[in-house]
Design an enzyme around this catalytic site. Structure first.
Site, mmCIF file in Angstrom:
data_model
loop_
_atom_site.group_PDB
_atom_site.id
_atom_site.type_symbol
_atom_site.label_atom_id
_atom_site.label_comp_id
_atom_site.label_asym_id
_atom_site.label_seq_id
_atom_site.Cartn_x
_atom_site.Cartn_y
_atom_site.Cartn_z
ATOM 1 N N ARG A 264 0.873 -1.168 0.000
ATOM 2 C CA ARG A 264 0.000 0.000 0.000
ATOM 3 C C ARG A 264 0.911 1.219 0.000
ATOM 4 N NH1 ARG A 264 -0.806 4.553 3.741
ATOM 5 N NH2 ARG A 264 -2.990 5.144 3.687
ATOM 6 N N LEU A 265 0.821 2.051 -1.029
ATOM 7 C CA LEU A 265 1.690 3.205 -1.186
ATOM 8 C C LEU A 265 1.043 4.416 -0.537
ATOM 9 C CD1 LEU A 265 2.723 1.161 -3.356
ATOM 10 C CD2 LEU A 265 3.410 3.156 -4.703
ATOM 11 N N ASP A 266 1.732 4.974 0.434
ATOM 12 C CA ASP A 266 1.203 6.078 1.224
ATOM 13 C C ASP A 266 1.218 7.384 0.422
ATOM 14 O OD1 ASP A 266 0.546 7.381 3.902
ATOM 15 O OD2 ASP A 266 2.439 8.386 3.415
ATOM 16 N N GLU A 301 -2.908 5.204 -1.661
ATOM 17 C CA GLU A 301 -3.638 6.236 -0.936
ATOM 18 C C GLU A 301 -3.435 7.521 -1.719
ATOM 19 O OE1 GLU A 301 -3.851 8.517 3.376
ATOM 20 O OE2 GLU A 301 -1.921 8.014 2.486
ATOM 21 N N HIS A 328 -15.397 6.897 4.651
ATOM 22 C CA HIS A 328 -15.236 7.160 6.080
ATOM 23 C C HIS A 328 -15.800 8.522 6.455
ATOM 24 C CE1 HIS A 328 -13.120 9.125 9.417
ATOM 25 N NE2 HIS A 328 -13.228 7.952 10.015
ATOM 26 N N HIS A 329 -15.451 9.560 5.696
ATOM 27 C CA HIS A 329 -15.812 10.920 6.089
ATOM 28 C C HIS A 329 -17.320 11.126 6.088
ATOM 29 C CE1 HIS A 329 -11.623 11.361 5.903
ATOM 30 N NE2 HIS A 329 -11.486 11.929 4.721
#
Length: 618
Positions: A264-266, A301, A328-329
């Site tokens: 998973r690339l931040d 991300e 989520h938000h």
């Protein structure tokens, strides 16, 4: 690897450092057979290379760089192991020494559509805070219904503890979690249980302490690109070739030597690159080429919700998934009523935005989230209209950011006391086509906080402590300096200890075990009913309808003419259902699922209904 120290087949080792700055560089070697200091002249392309026949696995070494202000000892930036910390010598490792179990040769991974992700911090998941103790809990995750464990970043950084996003040695697992072989044991244990393992990696910046690259390799950083951490990594300017290779080989390293199933690339929106192919496309191309015989997954991300790298099926140059903060938000606003900070983008129409998340993939696209109201007004994010393959979006109710970026690290169990509301939110997450992600402890309703912690020392400790408190000053709850003073000190080890979980104790806690069984039930339904159909999910054919001011009706369509209908009441009063969503509708054909109080034509407060149907027009 072209970087770092590598044992040679006939004995000895080759040491390579990209250090193009016009400085004196030498290698200090402290081995079992000899202690040496050897000058390392620079080649035309900036490399320093030495071969030491006496080198063996377990030997220690450091590079010495002489500048105008004296000599600086620096670790190998591609060190596989720095057990005494990032300011101390690196250790020469034998990557082939680990004895993988025979069954590992048969593991080829699992398809992405089967993913149910579980994010954990190795230092907080258990009281011991190690990878070995975390591995002991993997059977419980497998029985829960998880299929993919995602580890927060492991790159070594200064200090004893931290989140992992300020690493400076991206090849060296942080020693507090165990030696590199501990990660291999974790992966082998997971694979034996049928679990994938992914790792969060940070390719957008180095941490503020312990990064010596600017001294001897200033070409690692761009003059024309900046991000939130200062100068961006140089992916497209002069001397960018070795920089790109450094990070591409880092990705290949984790996937090959540790046999991980994905990365998973931040914060890729902070990876500035105007070249073609850009670094993200080239990284994917190289990974797909290298691991053509395995199912290896790449996830992004990206705060701007740029979906151009998400074709829906694994392709060279593309990505399997991308985190959706929008899901989520929107739900957070509906569940808590909070509308400050980046939640301000979702305060006006959260239900409609949730509908877009579940039918189109994202609610908002454009510029990354901005905290300042003025900046947001100047750079508005537009509503999403183009559909994204839903299994390419990763949804979550909680993760390290959304809990840990709160001043007191509160989880939903603290913020939303209404259990019916939390149960429905879990249903929306786990019983919809996007890939779901759980954050450690969420499955048993943990109210243990997850706080921001980082073991900085000296002046940086004071800067981080005060900066942490200052960044909350624009929130109404923290307008008072006394309230801000109560925000936990990130650099105090007690802050880390407050975050540690004890998953082994869950079976002895009735309330926690009840939540665990509830999540297991939802995931069992997903695995039995929804997951086998996801490859037939019809792209862009889904419909979302608002039911009054508090309800949603979703219709997810499949190639065989089937539809998964979901009706959800996200309010505190009963909701009347249209005929299509009523239990008595004659289109009903298959396995259903219900949450909360309901009758044939009504959904009670915070209740939901899922059922299969067939479209008669097909």
């Amino acid at each position: 690897m072209p970087f770092g120290a590598n044992l040679l087949p006939d004995g000895g080792a080759r040491f390579r450092l990209w250090a193009p700055a016009p400085l004196e560089v030498s290698l200090r070697f402290e081995g079992q057979a000899a202690a040496l200091r050897v000058a390392a002249p620079v080649s035309a392309d900036g490399w320093r290379e030495l071969v030491l026949p006496e080198a063996q696995a377990g030997d220690h070494y450091q590079w010495l760089v002489r500048a105008d202000d004296g000599e600086q000892a620096v670790p190998d930036p591609a060190s596989r192991s720095n057990p005494q910390g990032v300011f101390e010598p690196s250790v020469l490792c034998d990557p082939l020494a680990f004895d993988w179990p025979a069954t590992e040769a048969e593991w080829r991974g699992r398809p992405w559509f089967e993913a149910v992700c579980y994010e954990l911090h190795p230092g907080c998941f258990t009281p011991e805070g190690t990878l070995d103790s975390a591995a002991a809990q993997l059977p419980r995750l497998q029985s829960l219904g998880v299929s993919c464990v995602q580890l927060m970043p492991l790159a070594s950084a200064p200090g004893r503890f931290g989140w992992g996003y300020d690493g400076v040695l991206p090849y060296a697992p942080h020693p507090a979690y165990g030696e590199p072989e501990a990660l291999k044991r974790f992966v082998a244990t997971a694979h034996a249980l049928g679990l994938m393992v992914m790792l969060d990696v940070v390719y957008n910046h180095f941490g503020p302490s312990g990064n010596f690259l600017p001294l001897y390799a200033p070409g690692f950083f761009a003059e024309r690109h900046h991000n939130a951490w200062g100068k961006a990594i140089n992916f497209d300017g002069e001397h960018s070739g070795p920089v790109r290779e450094f990070f591409i080989h880092n990705a290949l390293y984790w996937l090959e030597e540790f046999r991980l199933d994905g990365l998973r690339l931040d914060a890729v929106h902070a990876m500035k690159d105007n070249s073609s192919p850009d670094i993200l496309e080239e990284l994917s191309l190289r990974v797909r080429e290298q691991f053509a015989g395995r199912q290896v997954h790449l996830v992004l991300e990206n705060d701007s919700n740029d979906a151009r790298r998400l074709p829906g099926l694994p392709q060279p140059g593309a990505y399997d998934g991308q985190w959706s903060g929008d899901f989520h938000h929107t739900l957070h606003v509906l569940l808590t009523g909070e509308t400050e900070g980046y939640y301000a983008e979702y305060k006006d129409a959260p239900l409609a935005q949730l509908a877009r998340c579940l039918s189109l993939g994202f609610a908002r696209v454009g510029e990354p989230h901005l905290n300042a109201e003025e900046a947001r007004a100047a750079n508005p994010r537009r509503d999403a209209t183009e559909p994204v393959p839903l299994p390419a979006t990763v949804n979550f109710l909680q993760n390290h950011d959304q809990i840990g970026n709160r001043a007191f690290g509160e989880r939903l169990a603290t913020l939303v006391p209404d259990e019916a509301a939390r149960r429905l939110a879990a249903g929306l997450l786990l019983l919809s086509p996007p890939v779901p992600l759980l954050f450690m402890g969420e499955e048993w309703g943990s109210d243990t906080p997850f706080l921001y912690f980082a073991d900085w020392q000296g002046e940086l400790q004071d800067i981080v402590r005060e900066g942490r408190r200052r960044e909350f000053a624009h929130f109404s709850a923290f307008a008072d300096a006394g309230t801000r003073a109560r925000i936990p000190d990130p650099c105090d080890e007690a802050t880390l200890r407050r975050c540690r979980l004890d998953p082994a104790a869950v079976p002895q806690q009735p309330a926690a075990q009840a939540w665990w069984l509830f999540h297991q039930r939802l995931l069992a339904w997903r695995a039995r009913v929804l997951t086998p159909r996801l490859l037939q999910l019809r792209h862009g054919a889904h419909e979302a309808e608002l039911l009054g001011g508090q309800g949603l009706l979703l219709r997810w369509r499949f190639d065989d003419g089937a539809e998964l209908l979901m009706a959800a009441n996200l309010g505190a009063v009963p909701l009347a259902l249209p005929p299509i969503a009523a239990l008595g509708d004659n289109h009903y054909a298959g396995d259903g699922f219900t949450l909360g109080e309901q009758t044939e034509t009504l959904l009670g407060p915070w209740a939901g209904r899922w059922r299969w149907a067939h479209d008669e027009t097909e």
